[in-house]
Design a protein around this motif. Structure first.
Motif, PDB file in Angstrom:
ATOM      1  N   MET A   1     -52.141 -12.368 -65.914  1.00 42.31           N
ATOM      2  CA  MET A   1     -53.565 -12.173 -65.722  1.00 42.31           C
ATOM      3  C   MET A   1     -54.377 -12.986 -66.740  1.00 42.31           C
ATOM      4  N   PHE A   2     -53.857 -13.054 -67.976  1.00 39.28           N
ATOM      5  CA  PHE A   2     -54.582 -13.790 -69.012  1.00 39.28           C
ATOM      6  C   PHE A   2     -54.828 -15.235 -68.592  1.00 39.28           C
ATOM      7  N   TRP A   3     -53.779 -15.903 -68.114  1.00 41.65           N
ATOM      8  CA  TRP A   3     -53.913 -17.325 -67.799  1.00 41.65           C
ATOM      9  C   TRP A   3     -54.858 -17.562 -66.630  1.00 41.65           C
ATOM     10  N   LEU A   4     -54.847 -16.680 -65.678  1.00 40.47           N
ATOM     11  CA  LEU A   4     -55.782 -16.801 -64.556  1.00 40.47           C
ATOM     12  C   LEU A   4     -57.223 -16.651 -65.043  1.00 40.47           C
ATOM     13  N   LEU A   5     -57.454 -15.653 -65.878  1.00 42.30           N
ATOM     14  CA  LEU A   5     -58.800 -15.452 -66.423  1.00 42.30           C
ATOM     15  C   LEU A   5     -59.211 -16.609 -67.330  1.00 42.30           C
ATOM     16  N   ALA A   6     -58.263 -17.137 -68.086  1.00 51.40           N
ATOM     17  CA  ALA A   6     -58.572 -18.282 -68.950  1.00 51.40           C
ATOM     18  C   ALA A   6     -58.984 -19.492 -68.109  1.00 51.40           C
ATOM     19  N   LEU A   7     -58.263 -19.730 -67.026  1.00 50.60           N
ATOM     20  CA  LEU A   7     -58.606 -20.841 -66.134  1.00 50.60           C
ATOM     21  C   LEU A   7     -59.970 -20.615 -65.486  1.00 50.60           C
ATOM     22  N   LEU A   8     -60.201 -19.420 -64.997  1.00 49.69           N
ATOM     23  CA  LEU A   8     -61.502 -19.113 -64.388  1.00 49.69           C
ATOM     24  C   LEU A   8     -62.630 -19.259 -65.404  1.00 49.69           C
ATOM     25  N   ALA A   9     -62.376 -18.836 -66.635  1.00 48.31           N
ATOM     26  CA  ALA A   9     -63.387 -18.967 -67.688  1.00 48.31           C
ATOM     27  C   ALA A   9     -63.700 -20.435 -67.948  1.00 48.31           C
ATOM     28  N   TYR A  10     -62.658 -21.260 -68.014  1.00 49.09           N
ATOM     29  CA  TYR A  10     -62.887 -22.686 -68.233  1.00 49.09           C
ATOM     30  C   TYR A  10     -63.699 -23.289 -67.084  1.00 49.09           C
TER      31      TYR A  10
END
Length: 189
Positions: A1-10
């Motif tokens: 979940m972290f990496w998905l949210l990090a990508l969406l944040a970027y």
């Protein structure tokens, strides 16, 4: 979940409200006019108060929203901070605009609002006071950003490392402003 949210944040951070609003309004591209920065301060100089406020609000929201989404997803404060940093990285190096973005101050403020609101209030208050006294946006950012570190170290130590990285990023993006400040050439309002 972290990496998905990090990508969406970027990706969200890569939406440059200054550039989009300048295009929609027919104003000069902030990356090639004024200070060359795609942010609210330069939009104030180039396009006026209304577009500057819209830019500021958009940049604040794109820092705040990813942190809130990370919280809702159950990530701890440390992970929320790194997700927020991804939004700031998107602002600094926007995918959609050839990686030439702003300095990240408003996006970082939005991120802080979501992480630990008292730190955001401290940073915003310090920015406003410094700007009021000096009429220099860059100096206000350079003073306000690191002021949050002692408060976070005391109240939210798990956010200290990411916010320290954020502080370094913002100071680095202001390196030309620092040079101009020391040389007495920095722009004032």
């Amino acid at each position: 979940m972290f990496w998905l949210l990090a990508l969406l944040a970027y990706l969200l951070g890569s939406l440059s409200f200054a550039i989009v609003l300048s295009r929609l309004s027919g104003s000069p591209d902030p990356r090639s006019s004024g200070s060359g920065n795609a942010g609210a301060t330069n939009m104030l100089r180039l396009a006026g108060r209304k577009l500057a406020i819209l830019t500021l609000l958009g940049d604040l929201c794109k820092g705040l929203l990813p942190v809130l989404l990370a919280r809702v997803a159950g990530l701890d404060l440390h992970a929320q901070a790194w997700v927020g940093i991804c939004a700031v990285l998107g602002h600094l190096f926007p995918l959609y605009f050839r990686f030439k973005g702003g300095k990240g101050v408003a996006t970082a403020a939005g991120m802080l609002m979501g992480l630990y609101f008292p730190a955001a209030l401290l940073a915003i208050g310090a920015w406003l006071l410094t700007f009021y006294l000096t009429r220099t946006s860059s100096l206000a950012a350079l003073i306000a950003t690191p002021l949050t570190l002692p408060l976070l170290a005391w109240r939210e130590p798990e956010a200290l490392l990411p916010i320290s990285v954020l502080t370094v990023m913002i100071v680095w993006r202001h390196r030309n402003n620092l040079r101009d400040l020391f040389a007495g050439r920095e722009r004032h309002f």
